[in-house]
Design a protein around this motif. Structure first.
Motif, short mmCIF file in Angstrom:
data_model
loop_
_atom_site.label_atom_id
_atom_site.label_comp_id
_atom_site.label_asym_id
_atom_site.label_seq_id
_atom_site.Cartn_x
_atom_site.Cartn_y
_atom_site.Cartn_z
N HIS A 73 6.97 28.06 35.78
CA HIS A 73 6.24 26.94 36.40
C HIS A 73 7.09 25.69 36.56
O HIS A 73 6.90 24.92 37.49
CB HIS A 73 5.00 26.59 35.57
N ILE A 74 8.02 25.48 35.63
CA ILE A 74 8.85 24.28 35.63
C ILE A 74 10.30 24.68 35.39
O ILE A 74 10.60 25.40 34.42
CB ILE A 74 8.40 23.28 34.55
N VAL A 75 11.21 24.23 36.26
CA VAL A 75 12.64 24.53 36.08
C VAL A 75 13.31 23.37 35.35
O VAL A 75 12.94 22.21 35.52
CB VAL A 75 13.34 24.81 37.42
N GLN A 76 14.33 23.71 34.56
CA GLN A 76 15.00 22.71 33.72
C GLN A 76 16.52 22.75 33.89
O GLN A 76 17.26 23.04 32.95
CB GLN A 76 14.65 22.96 32.25
N PRO A 77 17.01 22.43 35.07
CA PRO A 77 18.46 22.38 35.21
C PRO A 77 19.04 21.26 34.35
O PRO A 77 18.41 20.21 34.19
CB PRO A 77 18.66 22.09 36.70
N ASP A 78 20.21 21.48 33.80
CA ASP A 78 20.92 20.43 33.07
C ASP A 78 22.02 19.94 33.99
O ASP A 78 22.98 20.66 34.27
CB ASP A 78 21.51 20.98 31.77
N LEU A 79 21.92 18.70 34.47
CA LEU A 79 22.88 18.15 35.42
C LEU A 79 24.26 17.98 34.82
O LEU A 79 25.23 17.75 35.53
CB LEU A 79 22.37 16.81 35.95
N ASN A 80 24.35 18.09 33.51
CA ASN A 80 25.61 18.02 32.78
C ASN A 80 26.31 19.38 32.77
O ASN A 80 27.51 19.46 32.47
CB ASN A 80 25.32 17.57 31.35
N HIS A 81 25.57 20.45 33.09
CA HIS A 81 26.12 21.81 32.97
C HIS A 81 26.02 22.65 34.23
O HIS A 81 26.81 23.58 34.40
CB HIS A 81 25.39 22.57 31.86
N THR A 82 25.08 22.34 35.10
CA THR A 82 24.81 23.28 36.20
C THR A 82 25.66 23.04 37.43
O THR A 82 25.53 23.74 38.42
CB THR A 82 23.31 23.23 36.57
#
Length: 394
Positions: free
Chosen positions: A271-280
């Motif tokens: 339902h909710i995506v959690q990209p890490d802008l520090n890693h992706t």
């Protein structure tokens, strides 16, 4: 600035923040006073990431830092071997710094350059302990859980995350399940219905059944979402959990780039995506992920237990992203936080204000940073062992 700008150097500044090292990336240009800051912090991989930044630097020297898409293609395609999480983190830090330079060069905050304002404030949540990592991962006692949760609420937050899922194998005994249920009940009774609660599973259950048994205990207390109930990489398993769970499911912090997120959208696996802008891969890759998530009717809640520049990058992303839900943050993780870095995040209650300073709005005091050099982070994984001695997922 309409005239050409060239990258002349890239360096890293490592700051030990007690239980983790922050890796700051500085991109320098041939224009006096024009440089950018990014962050490439990665748990227990500090030397690998700083070495990777050094290895990638020759690829960007002489490039115009405002040609961000072009530089990202160089970094990804001319590396030849696929870079994995270490390489993606190094690239993310460089990319943050490029956006910082771009914003400064035109006198605008980064959020203006990546889509503009979509909201007037950014909702945030924090962890137990208000940045103290020991509180995040070691609160399995009902009394301590209640006290630490109330301390978060007293600081003005209306949302918090907890990690109290025990280390698990393929099956879960009844006492462990019941204990998780009691912890959730205590937590909900302590903070009331006006505070959102998120539970991070950390991928500890080794089976779909085990994950669902824990969720069954938690769901009656209306969590905002259960995070990473199974290990990343098995989209079908995540989809099956999501279909059967009685509450929202979130995941994505350990995935790299749009390519690894795409199956989640195609299979409606959460339902909710959690990209890490520090890693992706950085802000631009995060925007691609968010756009696809919106088409799949999913919200975005970026992962970020990292340092202050990663928080600033997330803030600009959040301001400009329509399907943003809530932002993880760890400000004030050490007493000298404000001595080392000035950041644009200004919190009122459970919201960050929209920043107006050019670029990311971050500045590092390098003299103060040098007072906190690299130290090997402690491995707080020793407890991730089952009663029979089997190593479990931390």
């Amino acid at each position: 600035m309409s005239f050409p700008i060239k990258i002349t150097g890239v360096k890293t500044v490592v700051v030990n923040a007690e239980l983790r090292n922050w890796i700051f990336v500085k991109v320098e240009t041939d224009q006096d006073g024009l440089y950018g800051w990014g962050e490439a912090s990665l748990n227990w991989k500090t030397r690998a990431v700083t070495g990777t930044v050094e290895d990638l630097t020759p690829l960007v020297l002489g490039q115009d830092p405002r040609d961000i898409e072009h530089i990202l293609r160089i970094l990804n395609k001319h590396s030849y071997y696929r870079l994995g999480i270490v390489g993606a983190t190094a690239i993310s830090g460089i990319e943050h710094a490029l956006w910082d330079i771009f914003g400064k060069s035109v006198g605008l905050p980064v959020w203006r350059l990546i889509g503009g304002r979509t909201r007037d404030k950014v909702r945030v949540y924090t962890h137990l302990g208000l940045g103290d990592m020991r509180s995040v991962y070691e609160t399995f006692d009902e009394g301590a859980l209640r006290d630490k949760a109330l301390a978060v609420v007293e600081k003005g937050y209306d949302a918090l995350k907890v990690v109290f899922i025990p280390y698990s194998g393929f099956s879960v005994d009844i006492p462990s399940r019941r204990h998780v249920g009691r912890l959730m009940r205590v937590l909900r009774e302590a903070v009331g219905d006006r505070v959102d609660i998120m539970i991070d599973f950390h991928g500890r259950p080794a089976s779909i059944a085990a994950a669902l048994q824990f969720i069954e205990e938690l769901a009656p207390y209306a969590p905002m979402f259960c995070e990473e109930p199974v290990l990343p990489g098995d989209t079908e398993a995540l989809r099956l959990v999501t279909e059967r769970a009685g509450c929202p499911i979130a995941s994505g912090e350990r995935l790299i780039g749009f390519k690894e997120f795409e199956p989640l959208f195609r299979q409606n696996a959460l339902h909710i995506v959690q990209p890490d802008l520090n890693h992706t891969g950085g802000i631009l890759e995060g925007k691609r992920i968010a756009a696809a998530a919106e088409q799949a009717f999913m919200g975005v809640a970026p992962h970020n237990p990292n340092g202050p520049i990663a928080g600033a990058a997330a803030l600009h992303f959040d301001v400009s992203t329509p399907n943003f839900v809530i932002q993880e943050e760890m400000s004030g993780a050490v007493p000298w936080y404000d001595d080392v870095v000035s950041v644009p995040m200004r919190r009122t209650g459970s919201y960050w204000a929209v920043p107006e300073a050019p670029g990311l709005g971050v500045e590092i005091n390098e003299a103060e940073a040098a007072k906190h050099p690299f130290v090997q982070e402690p491995f707080h994984t020793q407890g991730a062992v089952l009663p029979d001695g089997t190593i479990a997922d931390w």
